[in-house]
Design a protein around this motif. Structure first.
Motif, mmCIF file in Angstrom:
data_model
loop_
_atom_site.group_PDB
_atom_site.id
_atom_site.type_symbol
_atom_site.label_atom_id
_atom_site.label_comp_id
_atom_site.label_asym_id
_atom_site.label_seq_id
_atom_site.Cartn_x
_atom_site.Cartn_y
_atom_site.Cartn_z
ATOM 1 N N LEU A 38 1.152 -0.929 0.105
ATOM 2 C CA LEU A 38 0.066 -0.314 0.362
ATOM 3 C C LEU A 38 0.255 1.263 0.066
ATOM 4 O O LEU A 38 1.460 1.594 0.600
ATOM 5 C CB LEU A 38 -0.554 0.256 1.502
ATOM 6 N N ILE A 39 0.390 2.662 -0.842
ATOM 7 C CA ILE A 39 1.025 4.067 -1.281
ATOM 8 C C ILE A 39 -0.301 4.468 -0.668
ATOM 9 O O ILE A 39 -0.611 4.337 -1.181
ATOM 10 C CB ILE A 39 1.611 3.668 -2.075
ATOM 11 N N CYS A 40 0.057 5.258 0.763
ATOM 12 C CA CYS A 40 -0.670 6.616 1.165
ATOM 13 C C CYS A 40 0.060 7.710 0.975
ATOM 14 O O CYS A 40 1.338 8.770 1.195
ATOM 15 C CB CYS A 40 -0.873 6.204 2.503
ATOM 16 N N PRO A 41 0.355 8.582 -0.289
ATOM 17 C CA PRO A 41 0.631 9.986 -1.197
ATOM 18 C C PRO A 41 -0.183 10.827 0.045
ATOM 19 O O PRO A 41 -1.411 10.959 -0.333
ATOM 20 C CB PRO A 41 0.673 10.086 -2.440
ATOM 21 N N PRO A 42 -0.106 11.908 -0.964
ATOM 22 C CA PRO A 42 -0.667 12.986 -0.410
ATOM 23 C C PRO A 42 -1.838 13.127 -1.800
ATOM 24 O O PRO A 42 -1.897 12.675 -2.640
ATOM 25 C CB PRO A 42 -0.004 14.920 -1.552
ATOM 26 N N ALA A 43 -2.974 13.697 -0.690
ATOM 27 C CA ALA A 43 -4.423 13.375 -1.712
ATOM 28 C C ALA A 43 -4.137 13.111 -3.163
ATOM 29 O O ALA A 43 -5.180 13.168 -3.792
ATOM 30 C CB ALA A 43 -5.502 13.477 -1.146
ATOM 31 N N LEU A 44 -3.487 14.766 -3.476
ATOM 32 C CA LEU A 44 -3.615 15.294 -4.653
ATOM 33 C C LEU A 44 -3.297 14.170 -5.934
ATOM 34 O O LEU A 44 -3.649 14.128 -6.971
ATOM 35 C CB LEU A 44 -2.951 16.377 -5.495
ATOM 36 N N LEU A 45 -2.958 13.028 -4.986
ATOM 37 C CA LEU A 45 -1.813 12.437 -6.024
ATOM 38 C C LEU A 45 -2.089 10.876 -6.027
ATOM 39 O O LEU A 45 -2.174 9.615 -7.311
ATOM 40 C CB LEU A 45 -0.288 12.104 -5.310
ATOM 41 N N ILE A 46 -3.826 10.349 -5.141
ATOM 42 C CA ILE A 46 -3.970 9.102 -5.376
ATOM 43 C C ILE A 46 -4.787 8.892 -6.720
ATOM 44 O O ILE A 46 -4.749 7.760 -7.074
ATOM 45 C CB ILE A 46 -5.325 9.208 -4.475
ATOM 46 N N HIS A 47 -5.626 10.083 -7.189
ATOM 47 C CA HIS A 47 -6.015 9.592 -8.145
ATOM 48 C C HIS A 47 -5.595 9.404 -9.559
ATOM 49 O O HIS A 47 -5.119 8.135 -10.570
ATOM 50 C CB HIS A 47 -7.286 10.892 -8.392
ATOM 51 N N PRO A 48 -4.166 10.172 -9.797
ATOM 52 C CA PRO A 48 -3.490 10.082 -10.674
ATOM 53 C C PRO A 48 -2.298 8.737 -10.693
ATOM 54 O O PRO A 48 -2.285 8.059 -11.316
ATOM 55 C CB PRO A 48 -2.763 10.836 -10.863
ATOM 56 N N MET A 49 -2.176 8.469 -9.039
ATOM 57 C CA MET A 49 -1.568 7.218 -8.758
ATOM 58 C C MET A 49 -2.600 5.664 -9.238
ATOM 59 O O MET A 49 -1.599 4.959 -9.525
ATOM 60 C CB MET A 49 -1.314 7.505 -7.621
ATOM 61 N N VAL A 50 -3.397 5.992 -8.834
ATOM 62 C CA VAL A 50 -4.582 4.463 -8.894
ATOM 63 C C VAL A 50 -4.474 4.854 -10.755
ATOM 64 O O VAL A 50 -4.724 3.526 -10.963
ATOM 65 C CB VAL A 50 -5.976 5.187 -8.566
#
Length: 248
Positions: A38-50
């Protein structure tokens, strides 16, 4: 059912779109691993990471949420919004949130309930300060935090507990294996008393986890994985930790 092994990376307030190139190597490792990654990045990166991960096995999570599903809460983000962005987990009650934002056990419990409401896994963090450790208060502090932060409806399927001694986070200092084992034994016993599935809740250790000490930590009873900070930012540092957990 046995506790599911989990290697979780907390990027904290680090990372940008350029950091996505680290995800490719982590994704390959996650697909080969028997543990969850699991990776928990800053919220702005969640969608592009997914989007970058696609149908891969690497999981993505958030670092905090508001207790409400929506409303006039400027600057906050709800568990439902994190889920909509593609998150599967939320880190809650991290010592930096408890210290920097004066979060209480009651607030963390409400946020964990919100995570469950949204269908997300709550990673509830607990940990003592250096003064509390030196004062012999560790077990009392951890027990009180667990009791105060764990919401009704918590199960092994929707809750992970992470023990992160405050004095070990980002300092390079790590508790002795006996100290880690003592706290994890306490957590397992209290969870087993309180929850029908308490014996199966995943328990993580966090605080200066790195490749050189990961195998020793993962060999301890009731340590089912790690919540990793700085060492999760680069694949070269995080992959050996994932491999050590996979071998444990």
């Amino acid at each position: 059912m046995a506790p599911r092994k989990l290697a979780a990376g907390n990027w904290k307030m680090n990372g940008d779109l350029a950091a996505m190139d680290q995800i490719d190597a982590m994704l390959n490792s996650a697909e080969d691993a028997s543990c969850d990654v699991l990776i928990c990045p800053p919220a702005l990166l969640i969608h592009p990471m997914v989007a970058r991960i696609g149908a891969g096995d690497l999981l993505v999570g958030g670092q905090d949420c508001h207790a409400e599903a929506k409303g006039a809460h400027t600057g906050d983000i709800s568990a439902e919004q994190l889920r909509d962005a593609g998150a599967s987990h939320i880190i809650l009650g991290h010592s930096e949130r408890r210290a920097d934002h004066a979060e209480t056990d009651a607030q963390i419990r409400a946020k964990a309930a919100a995570a469950h409401r949204a269908g997300l896994v709550a990673i509830i963090c607990l940990g003592e300060t250096e003064a509390q450790r030196d004062g012999g208060q560790t077990l009392d502090v951890i027990a009180a935090q667990l009791d105060g932060s764990l919401p009704e409806g918590a199960t092994a399927a929707n809750t992970v507990i992470a023990y992160e001694p405050v004095w070990a986070i980002g300092t390079g200092r790590t508790p002795s294996t006996d100290q880690i084992a003592e706290v994890h034994a306490l957590l397992r016993a209290r969870l087993s008393d309180r929850l029908a599935t308490g014996a199966d809740v995943t328990l993580l250790y966090g605080g200066s986890v790195k490749a050189s000490n990961a195998a020793e930590i993962f060999a301890l009873p009731h340590v089912d994985g790690a919540l990793v900070g700085g060492a999760s930012l680069k694949a070269a540092d995080f992959l050996p930790i994932i491999e050590a957990l996979d071998r444990a």
